[in-house]
Every structure is written in structure tokens, then in C-alpha cells.
Design a protein around this motif. Sequence first.
Motif, PDB file in Angstrom:
ATOM      1  N   ILE A 100       0.955  -1.349   0.113  1.00  0.00           N
ATOM      2  CA  ILE A 100       0.101   0.080  -0.033  1.00  0.00           C
ATOM      3  C   ILE A 100       0.682   1.124  -0.073  1.00  0.00           C
ATOM      4  CG2 ILE A 100      -1.657   1.329   1.257  1.00  0.00           C
ATOM      5  CD1 ILE A 100      -2.760  -1.144   2.296  1.00  0.00           C
ATOM      6  N   ASN A 101       1.923   1.239   0.842  1.00  0.00           N
ATOM      7  CA  ASN A 101       2.646   2.410   0.835  1.00  0.00           C
ATOM      8  C   ASN A 101       3.258   2.601  -0.379  1.00  0.00           C
ATOM      9  OD1 ASN A 101       4.257   4.323   2.506  1.00  0.00           O
ATOM     10  ND2 ASN A 101       6.271   3.129   2.141  1.00  0.00           N
ATOM     11  N   LEU A 102       3.852   1.629  -1.292  1.00  0.00           N
ATOM     12  CA  LEU A 102       4.626   2.135  -2.517  1.00  0.00           C
ATOM     13  C   LEU A 102       3.407   2.297  -3.403  1.00  0.00           C
ATOM     14  CD1 LEU A 102       7.566   1.392  -3.416  1.00  0.00           C
ATOM     15  CD2 LEU A 102       6.393  -0.853  -4.484  1.00  0.00           C
ATOM     16  N   ALA A 103       2.094   1.990  -3.427  1.00  0.00           N
ATOM     17  CA  ALA A 103       1.211   2.360  -4.326  1.00  0.00           C
ATOM     18  C   ALA A 103       0.941   3.788  -4.124  1.00  0.00           C
ATOM     19  CB  ALA A 103      -0.100   1.588  -4.109  1.00  0.00           C
ATOM     20  N   ILE A 104       0.834   4.286  -2.978  1.00  0.00           N
ATOM     21  CA  ILE A 104       0.410   5.620  -2.562  1.00  0.00           C
ATOM     22  C   ILE A 104       1.552   6.562  -3.063  1.00  0.00           C
ATOM     23  CG2 ILE A 104       0.087   7.241  -0.674  1.00  0.00           C
ATOM     24  CD1 ILE A 104      -1.527   5.098   0.686  1.00  0.00           C
ATOM     25  N   GLN A 105       2.897   6.379  -2.825  1.00  0.00           N
ATOM     26  CA  GLN A 105       3.893   6.942  -3.364  1.00  0.00           C
ATOM     27  C   GLN A 105       4.052   7.152  -4.810  1.00  0.00           C
ATOM     28  OE1 GLN A 105       5.844   8.228  -0.717  1.00  0.00           O
ATOM     29  NE2 GLN A 105       4.391   7.377   0.406  1.00  0.00           N
ATOM     30  N   ASP A 106       3.631   6.064  -5.429  1.00  0.00           N
ATOM     31  CA  ASP A 106       3.350   6.212  -7.021  1.00  0.00           C
ATOM     32  C   ASP A 106       2.596   7.265  -7.320  1.00  0.00           C
ATOM     33  OD1 ASP A 106       5.042   3.815  -7.278  1.00  0.00           O
ATOM     34  OD2 ASP A 106       3.552   2.692  -8.243  1.00  0.00           O
ATOM     35  N   ALA A 107       1.326   7.342  -6.681  1.00  0.00           N
ATOM     36  CA  ALA A 107       0.170   8.411  -6.910  1.00  0.00           C
ATOM     37  C   ALA A 107       0.755   9.679  -6.623  1.00  0.00           C
ATOM     38  CB  ALA A 107      -0.843   8.158  -5.992  1.00  0.00           C
ATOM     39  N   VAL A 108       1.678   9.779  -5.696  1.00  0.00           N
ATOM     40  CA  VAL A 108       2.119  11.283  -5.352  1.00  0.00           C
ATOM     41  C   VAL A 108       3.074  11.649  -6.616  1.00  0.00           C
ATOM     42  CG1 VAL A 108       3.328  12.734  -3.673  1.00  0.00           C
ATOM     43  CG2 VAL A 108       2.118  10.920  -2.895  1.00  0.00           C
ATOM     44  N   ALA A 109       4.053  10.787  -6.792  1.00  0.00           N
ATOM     45  CA  ALA A 109       4.993  11.157  -7.819  1.00  0.00           C
ATOM     46  C   ALA A 109       4.240  11.440  -9.192  1.00  0.00           C
ATOM     47  CB  ALA A 109       5.743   9.834  -8.198  1.00  0.00           C
ATOM     48  N   VAL A 136       7.276   9.186 -14.987  1.00  0.00           N
ATOM     49  CA  VAL A 136       6.990   8.632 -13.801  1.00  0.00           C
ATOM     50  C   VAL A 136       7.350   7.400 -13.567  1.00  0.00           C
ATOM     51  CG1 VAL A 136       4.802   7.910 -12.630  1.00  0.00           C
ATOM     52  CG2 VAL A 136       4.690   9.996 -14.022  1.00  0.00           C
ATOM     53  N   GLN A 137       7.497   6.559 -14.600  1.00  0.00           N
ATOM     54  CA  GLN A 137       7.954   5.196 -14.288  1.00  0.00           C
ATOM     55  C   GLN A 137       9.580   5.303 -13.809  1.00  0.00           C
ATOM     56  OE1 GLN A 137       7.590   2.307 -17.509  1.00  0.00           O
ATOM     57  NE2 GLN A 137       9.206   0.964 -16.599  1.00  0.00           N
ATOM     58  N   ARG A 138      10.549   6.148 -14.528  1.00  0.00           N
ATOM     59  CA  ARG A 138      11.733   6.290 -14.179  1.00  0.00           C
ATOM     60  C   ARG A 138      11.846   6.685 -12.677  1.00  0.00           C
ATOM     61  NH1 ARG A 138      12.170   9.244 -18.886  1.00  0.00           N
ATOM     62  NH2 ARG A 138      12.314  11.009 -17.878  1.00  0.00           N
ATOM     63  N   ARG A 139      11.045   7.613 -12.174  1.00  0.00           N
ATOM     64  CA  ARG A 139      11.034   8.148 -10.559  1.00  0.00           C
ATOM     65  C   ARG A 139      10.609   6.973  -9.694  1.00  0.00           C
ATOM     66  NH1 ARG A 139       8.456  13.917  -9.179  1.00  0.00           N
ATOM     67  NH2 ARG A 139       7.944  13.487  -6.581  1.00  0.00           N
ATOM     68  N   ARG A 140       9.655   6.240 -10.188  1.00  0.00           N
ATOM     69  CA  ARG A 140       9.179   4.970  -9.283  1.00  0.00           C
ATOM     70  C   ARG A 140       9.778   3.640  -9.506  1.00  0.00           C
ATOM     71  NH1 ARG A 140       8.685   6.725  -4.861  1.00  0.00           N
ATOM     72  NH2 ARG A 140       7.545   4.742  -4.294  1.00  0.00           N
ATOM     73  N   GLN A 141      10.402   3.537 -10.535  1.00  0.00           N
ATOM     74  CA  GLN A 141      11.041   1.932 -10.649  1.00  0.00           C
ATOM     75  C   GLN A 141      12.143   1.587  -9.738  1.00  0.00           C
ATOM     76  OE1 GLN A 141      11.710   1.422 -14.796  1.00  0.00           O
ATOM     77  NE2 GLN A 141      11.893  -0.702 -14.589  1.00  0.00           N
ATOM     78  N   LEU A 142      12.792   2.459  -9.597  1.00  0.00           N
ATOM     79  CA  LEU A 142      14.018   2.039  -8.771  1.00  0.00           C
ATOM     80  C   LEU A 142      13.318   1.443  -7.098  1.00  0.00           C
ATOM     81  CD1 LEU A 142      16.894   1.480  -7.883  1.00  0.00           C
ATOM     82  CD2 LEU A 142      17.194   3.987  -7.574  1.00  0.00           C
ATOM     83  N   PRO A 143      12.755   2.333  -6.427  1.00  0.00           N
ATOM     84  CA  PRO A 143      11.857   1.799  -5.250  1.00  0.00           C
ATOM     85  C   PRO A 143      11.262   0.642  -5.470  1.00  0.00           C
ATOM     86  CG  PRO A 143      11.469   4.490  -5.499  1.00  0.00           C
ATOM     87  CD  PRO A 143      12.063   3.897  -6.868  1.00  0.00           C
ATOM     88  N   THR A 144      10.533   0.438  -6.514  1.00  0.00           N
ATOM     89  CA  THR A 144       9.660  -0.710  -6.618  1.00  0.00           C
ATOM     90  C   THR A 144      10.846  -1.891  -6.758  1.00  0.00           C
ATOM     91  OG1 THR A 144       8.112   0.270  -7.891  1.00  0.00           O
ATOM     92  CG2 THR A 144       8.209  -2.142  -8.200  1.00  0.00           C
ATOM     93  N   VAL A 145      12.009  -1.863  -7.728  1.00  0.00           N
ATOM     94  CA  VAL A 145      12.922  -2.959  -7.772  1.00  0.00           C
ATOM     95  C   VAL A 145      13.461  -3.128  -6.400  1.00  0.00           C
ATOM     96  CG1 VAL A 145      15.097  -3.371  -8.860  1.00  0.00           C
ATOM     97  CG2 VAL A 145      13.460  -2.402 -10.246  1.00  0.00           C
ATOM     98  N   VAL A 146      13.775  -2.178  -5.398  1.00  0.00           N
ATOM     99  CA  VAL A 146      14.282  -2.317  -4.239  1.00  0.00           C
ATOM    100  C   VAL A 146      13.380  -3.266  -3.342  1.00  0.00           C
ATOM    101  CG1 VAL A 146      15.151  -1.293  -2.202  1.00  0.00           C
ATOM    102  CG2 VAL A 146      15.995  -0.447  -4.396  1.00  0.00           C
ATOM    103  N   VAL A 147      12.241  -2.812  -3.203  1.00  0.00           N
ATOM    104  CA  VAL A 147      11.357  -3.499  -2.429  1.00  0.00           C
ATOM    105  C   VAL A 147      10.974  -4.954  -2.814  1.00  0.00           C
ATOM    106  CG1 VAL A 147       8.861  -3.589  -1.713  1.00  0.00           C
ATOM    107  CG2 VAL A 147      10.097  -1.245  -1.621  1.00  0.00           C
ATOM    108  N   GLN A 148      10.988  -5.040  -4.200  1.00  0.00           N
ATOM    109  CA  GLN A 148      10.738  -6.659  -4.584  1.00  0.00           C
ATOM    110  C   GLN A 148      12.108  -7.363  -4.449  1.00  0.00           C
ATOM    111  OE1 GLN A 148       9.074  -6.275  -8.604  1.00  0.00           O
ATOM    112  NE2 GLN A 148       7.000  -6.169  -7.938  1.00  0.00           N
ATOM    113  N   ALA A 149      13.212  -6.787  -4.478  1.00  0.00           N
ATOM    114  CA  ALA A 149      14.394  -7.429  -4.117  1.00  0.00           C
ATOM    115  C   ALA A 149      14.164  -7.943  -2.788  1.00  0.00           C
ATOM    116  CB  ALA A 149      15.808  -6.449  -4.562  1.00  0.00           C
TER     117      ALA A 149
END
Length: 417
Positions: free
Chosen positions: A306-315, A337-350
Motif C-alpha cells: 500500500i505504501n508503495l502504491a501511494i508513493q506512486d500516486a504522489v509522484a 513517472v516510471q523512471r522516478r518510481r521504478q528504482l523503489p519498486t525494484v528495491v522493495v521487490q528485491a
Amino acid sequence: METTGCVVVGGGPAGMMLGLLLARAGVQVTVLEKHADFFRDFRGDTVHASTIRLIDELGLGEEFRRLPQSRLSSVVFPVPDGPPVTIGNFDSLPPPYNYIAMMPQWNFLNFLAGAAAQEPSFSLRMGHAATALVRNGGRVTGIRYRTADGAGGELLADLVVATDGRHSTLRRAAGLPPKEYPVPFDAWWFRLPRHASEQGAVAGIVPAFGRGQALVALNRTDYYQMGYLAPKGTDTRIRAEGVEGFRRRIAALRPDLADRVDAIASLEDLHWLDVRLDRLRQWHINGLLCIGDAAHAMSPAGGVGINLAIQDAVAAADCLAPALLRGRVPRAELARVQRRRQLPTVVVQAVQRVMHRVIFGPIMTGTRAGAPAVLLFLARHIPAAGRVLPHFVAFGPRPEHAPAFARRAEARPRPHP
């Protein structure tokens, strides 16, 4: 023909937050939610510290704190040969953002909807399910929808944003296949009564481990929200055992709760979650952007989806509001938008993939029945380790702040009592 500036498909946390932020920028925004209301059990009920800070920045903190909620301040693992071990202590974070708020998601979504309704350019349509994309000249120009009574229609927009979850209709219609990662377990959610005399902090998390299974209990005021984890692909076998078989599984993992497993009246009381971990290689096509679970389905490990999704929305709001006000959104802005949020997504999923491999995988295969020894050692003897996990869960990598256009009177957050 109906038109709007931006149509957001899906009224979950990402969709409602995006609708609120864009409306505060003056964008004509319409959110479509396929259900008639937000009332559904066993959705993510966590509001993370970064989201609470965001709410304060929006000037909504005082109203948010009046909502019924409890405070999650730590995560504790039981140890058979000793006292429980605290894996993460959120109290170690700087106040007032040193906890995770636990509240029913429908309360949180109604809160966001109420705030957004104050903006004249915001519209929420409940009972409207998006069924297809409308295209014109190689560009997505809107969506087709169906209402609860079976009527259909089209809504044209300068931009379509898909926030319709891990089974996204729109990402499938756009031909955006996700890259999938293996997940060792599925989850079955249900409730058990909690007596007023029972100890343990409200909102506390109490896990129990067995070979080939695990159980998580989230303490609520008058009930336990239970999550039973078993190897992926075993739903058919579990259901074939019937409700009595499932009750025996729960009683074996938590003998202290065996006196109330009859509260599971039937298998209909179980909410099965097909746990997925996937990510789109490309989050957008011309005229369409996917964010939240529509762009990256998260495992419940760590409870950070949920946290990651909300941060996507803000960006997304920050990047796209200017273009939406001009009436045309170049695809380059969607890529931003994807460039800004892709790294956090990759890190969390890793991190989740490591948790699957190191913690959940061995439990599901029966090679271990508990937390790995190295994790317990770090928690017991390395104080810094106990601070890293709470910060990662509470804020995540690259937390976002409210855009200037969305802020209202400066909030004065107070420490949670």
C-alpha cells in the motif's frame, strides 16, 4: 460524449490519493470504482509513516487522527527456547512518524474520498467497472465502462491511469505483460474473536511457525485478523479437507486459540489471496499509465504494498498535473513517472524475494519451522539492524512528499499518544 481531464480506474489507496492530488491541482479528474462501496474485509489495513506525513502535508492530519485506528509499534517473533525477539521497533523512529496506523481500509478510503469531494474538479463514480480502452490514432483516449445495472458508456480523457490492482483489466487490454517472480506461499485470511482480558498490544503482530505452514495474527480491539500461509498451489487440497481440517491446522499452530476456532463457521469465512510478485517492464503506452499493483503486484511480506502504491500516486500527480492542465500529456511524461518510481519498486521487490527465499521458502518446504538464526542474531546483538527494518517498512525507499499545489494550511502534527 462524456469527457474528463484524467480518468483513474480503481478506487483503492493509489487511485483515491491520485484523484485527490490531481483535483487539488485543478485537474478535472474522475475516479471509477467497480464496487458500490469500499466495504471489503482483508484488504491491506496499514497506513505507513510516510503516508501519515503526506496526510499532514495535505493539511488533513487532525481529521485523520480522529479516525478509529490503532498503533503498530513493533514486530515480535516468538522463539521456542527463550523470550520473544523484537525484529523491528518503530518507536526508534523520530516522532511523530514512529508508528504504522492500523485501520480498516474502507475507513481510509472514505476519508480520502471525503477530502477529494471538497474539490470542485473531482468526481467519484461507484459501481462503474472499466471494461476496455478507447483508442484513436494509436493513442488511448478513454475507457468503456459498465455500471452495476448493466448499462454501458464511454468516458474520454486526456489521460487514463490504471490503478485497478494486480488483476488489472486495463494493463491486459493495453498488452502490457508483467515479469513474474516465484512466490512460495498463498494466504488465507479470516477472523477469530479476541477477549478483552487477553494480553498484547492492539495492532501487535504475533507470528507462529510450523513445518510447511505459518500463521500471522494481527491484534485488533475485539478480534484477531488471522493470516494462514501454506505452500502455493495447495488451496484445492486445503478446501478438500473441509472446515474441520482447517480448524485443526489453526489449533495446531496456536493452541492458545483452539477454544475459538469454531468461529470459522465454513470455508466461506476464508478469503484466499493468490500471492503474486510481478512488475511491468513498461508501465505506459500512449495515453495510459499503470501505477500501484497494476504496475507491480507486491507480496504481503513486509506489508509495504500500500505504501508503495501511494508513493506512486504522489509522484504521478507531481509529474503529470502541469501537462493535464495544458490538456495533453506527452508519453515522455509517463516515462518520467516510471523512471522516478521504478528504482523503489525494484528495491522493495528485491527485499521481498530475499524474504521469500530465506524465510518463507524453507518454512513452506518444511526444512525449517521458524525465523532464520541469522535474523534472530542480528535482532538480538546488532542494534543498527533493529533500526533499518522499521525505517524501510515505515517509509520505504524514496518516499514522496506532497506537491506544493496540493498542500493546504501548514499542518502541526502531534506525537501519537
